[in-house]
Design a protein around this motif. Structure first.
Motif, PDB file in Angstrom:
ATOM      1  N   VAL A 192      -9.349  18.894   7.810  1.00 32.73           N
ATOM      2  CA  VAL A 192      -7.986  18.797   8.346  1.00 32.73           C
ATOM      3  C   VAL A 192      -7.892  17.647   9.343  1.00 32.73           C
ATOM      4  N   ALA A 193      -8.932  17.444  10.142  1.00 35.56           N
ATOM      5  CA  ALA A 193      -8.932  16.322  11.086  1.00 35.56           C
ATOM      6  C   ALA A 193      -8.797  14.997  10.340  1.00 35.56           C
ATOM      7  N   ALA A 194      -9.438  14.884   9.179  1.00 35.60           N
ATOM      8  CA  ALA A 194      -9.345  13.650   8.392  1.00 35.60           C
ATOM      9  C   ALA A 194      -7.930  13.412   7.895  1.00 35.60           C
ATOM     10  N   VAL A 195      -7.250  14.474   7.475  1.00 33.63           N
ATOM     11  CA  VAL A 195      -5.863  14.343   7.028  1.00 33.63           C
ATOM     12  C   VAL A 195      -4.979  13.859   8.174  1.00 33.63           C
ATOM     13  N   LEU A 196      -5.155  14.445   9.346  1.00 28.62           N
ATOM     14  CA  LEU A 196      -4.331  14.075  10.501  1.00 28.62           C
ATOM     15  C   LEU A 196      -4.623  12.640  10.944  1.00 28.62           C
ATOM     16  N   ALA A 197      -5.899  12.279  11.009  1.00 33.77           N
ATOM     17  CA  ALA A 197      -6.247  10.922  11.441  1.00 33.77           C
ATOM     18  C   ALA A 197      -5.691   9.880  10.482  1.00 33.77           C
ATOM     19  N   ALA A 198      -5.763  10.155   9.183  1.00 30.35           N
ATOM     20  CA  ALA A 198      -5.221   9.220   8.195  1.00 30.35           C
ATOM     21  C   ALA A 198      -3.708   9.112   8.333  1.00 30.35           C
ATOM     22  N   GLY A 199      -3.049  10.253   8.522  1.00 31.26           N
ATOM     23  CA  GLY A 199      -1.606  10.235   8.687  1.00 31.26           C
ATOM     24  C   GLY A 199      -1.167   9.473   9.924  1.00 31.26           C
ATOM     25  N   LEU A 200      -1.878   9.662  11.021  1.00 34.58           N
ATOM     26  CA  LEU A 200      -1.564   8.938  12.252  1.00 34.58           C
ATOM     27  C   LEU A 200      -1.796   7.439  12.077  1.00 34.58           C
ATOM     28  N   HIS A 201      -2.810   7.078  11.298  1.00 39.26           N
ATOM     29  CA  HIS A 201      -3.045   5.661  10.998  1.00 39.26           C
ATOM     30  C   HIS A 201      -1.825   5.069  10.293  1.00 39.26           C
ATOM     31  N   GLY A 202      -1.290   5.813   9.341  1.00 39.50           N
ATOM     32  CA  GLY A 202      -0.118   5.339   8.630  1.00 39.50           C
ATOM     33  C   GLY A 202       1.116   5.260   9.504  1.00 39.50           C
ATOM     34  N   ILE A 203       1.304   6.249  10.376  1.00 35.55           N
ATOM     35  CA  ILE A 203       2.465   6.255  11.275  1.00 35.55           C
ATOM     36  C   ILE A 203       2.368   5.124  12.290  1.00 35.55           C
TER      37      ILE A 203
END
Length: 460
Positions: free
Chosen positions: A371-382
């Motif tokens: 789940v941390a990987a999903v959030l970190a990737a999403g924040l990278h995109g944002i």
């Protein structure tokens, strides 16, 4: 879930005599100690409980060594402090007289251990909070059930085991009749342990079953996932059965752990649909956003940008990549699609339920790091306002797209070289999880397999 006051009452009534204090390890397993309930109430609540630091620097066999961000031997195998998170306190219906609390790992001086899986997730949740956002998540975890006991399975070297169902029972109502008693017990006791059931059904592989629990805030979901996985193993043991969550047990369908995730404002307002307009311009191109807000489009674009580099946190074992293979009903290409199960990133739901389903993780994944990987990737995109490419329609494996890592060795190389990983997780966390992957690779490289014996015993 219970409060401390309820625990005190249960202890006074002799309904609870011990409390398990547990910390999730690098594999996502709950490791810890059983404490006398009175000692827990009198001492541990006030001062925490010491446990050896090596618990967060071992492979699946509990072997430790140099290379981790923490070298347990060089540190003299000293202690860290397990600080109970009382929001996780609960009775365990399958373990009479027992309560469980999940703890955060802290250094003796009080600071968090940064590479502890729960802290890896907390760090990403803190980054979200800085932006006024919270994450809601749900995991769909599959397992294979066998009629052999764990002892029998071990004696047979985990070969020639009898699956608890004989056929593909995906969505079948009659094909799971024989296993209904044990899975009903699992469902019932998970509810009593504080997990909210949504659905349950048989799956494709003989003996395969999936249970889906109600989404919650991301940390609670991962805690519940760890409790569920632990409880299933204990319940089937009591029933004289065995179970595996490994990503790929044999040539049949693997065990997946699909992660559903959405973001909201701290006031509860959904942000994945906020101001959405199909056809909104994102970056340089016009993409049909299928009802997504620009923020969600950037979030999904971040998944694609980081997917290969962050795969290690979704697929941490050698066996994980046997599932991520062509024809294995698991994703192989970097792509997203609207309600497209051939893509690793599936956008699903409408309105307030609009969310992503991340389909890379297998049953062996550590839920906290996945789940941390999903959030970190999403924040990278944002943060980089990444443009979202068009969705893939149809079979994503038939489209010319970058491929997910084909092996653990490839995944760890991508992870170590990733600037996005260094920025999101920090150099210590990157090094620690790379060391864990290399320990797994070294153990596999030193093993002579059945395939090698069959191929070479008399013919080479």
């Amino acid at each position: 879930m219970i409060t401390v006051d309820q625990l005190r009452a249960d202890v006074a009534a002799d309904a609870v005599d011990n409390v398990i204090v547990a910390v999730p390890d690098l594999q996502g397993r709950l490791q810890g100690s059983r404490l006398d309930a009175h000692h827990f109430l009198d001492e541990t609540l006030r001062s925490g409980f010491p446990a050896c630091v090596y618990l967060l620097a071992t492979d699946v066999d509990m072997n430790t060594g140099p290379g981790y961000a923490l070298d347990a031997a060089a540190a003299g195998f000293g202690d860290m402090l397990l600080v109970p998170d009382l929001a996780t306190l609960r009775r365990l219906p399958w373990d009479d007289g027992t309560a469980l609390v999940i703890a955060d790992a802290r250094w003796p001086g009080g600071g968090p251990v940064p590479f502890a899986p729960r802290q890896v997730l907390r760090a990403q949740l803190d980054r979200l909070a800085d932006r006024g956002l919270v994450a809601l998540a749900g995991t769909e975890l599959e397992f294979l059930l066998f009629t052999d006991t764990f002892q029998q399975a071990h004696a047979r070297d985990y070969r020639d085991l009898a699956a608890a169902t004989r056929h593909n029972v995906d969505y079948s109502l009659t094909g799971v009749t024989e296993i209904d008693p044990v899975v009903r017990r699992i469902r019932r006791e998970m509810r009593r342990a504080g997990l909210r059931m949504e659905s349950a059904r048989g799956e494709c592989h003989p003996g395969q079953y999936e249970m889906v629990f109600r989404y919650a805030d991301a940390l609670t979901t991962c805690d519940n996932h760890a409790v569920y996985k632990t409880g299933v193993r204990q319940i089937v043991t009591q029933e004289g059965l065995s179970v595996t969550f490994m990503a790929k047990y044999d040539a049949g369908e693997g065990n997946s752990c699909h992660v559903h995730l959405s973001l909201r404002h701290v006031d509860g307002t959904p942000v994945f649909t906020d101001g959405a307009d199909a056809g909104t311009v994102i970056g340089d191109g016009r993409v049909d956003l299928a009802g997504m807000s620009p923020l969600m489009a950037h979030f999904v674009a971040g998944q694609l940008a980081c997917l290969r580099e962050f795969t290690l946190l979704q697929a941490p074992n050698v066996n994980s990549y046997k599932r991520l293979a062509p024809g294995a009903f698991a994703p192989t290409q970097v792509a997203w699609g609207r309600d497209n199960r051939t893509c690793p990133i599936r956008v699903v739901g409408v309105g307030d339920s609009l969310r992503i389903e991340h389909r890379v993780a297998g049953g062996d994944a550590n839920p906290y790091t996945a789940v941390a990987a999903v959030l970190a990737a999403g924040l990278h995109g944002i943060d980089h306002e990444l443009p979202l490419e068009p969705a893939v329609a149809g079979d994503a494996s038939a489209v010319e797209r970058p491929r997910l890592p084909a092996s653990l060795a490839e995944a760890v190389r991508l992870w170590e070289a990733s600037e996005a990983a260094q920025k999101a997780f920090g150099s210590d966390v990157v090094a620690h999880y790379a060391a864990a992957a290399r320990a797994e690779l070294d153990a596999f490289a030193a093993t002579v397999t059945d395939w090698e014996r069959r191929r070479g015993f008399e013919r080479l």
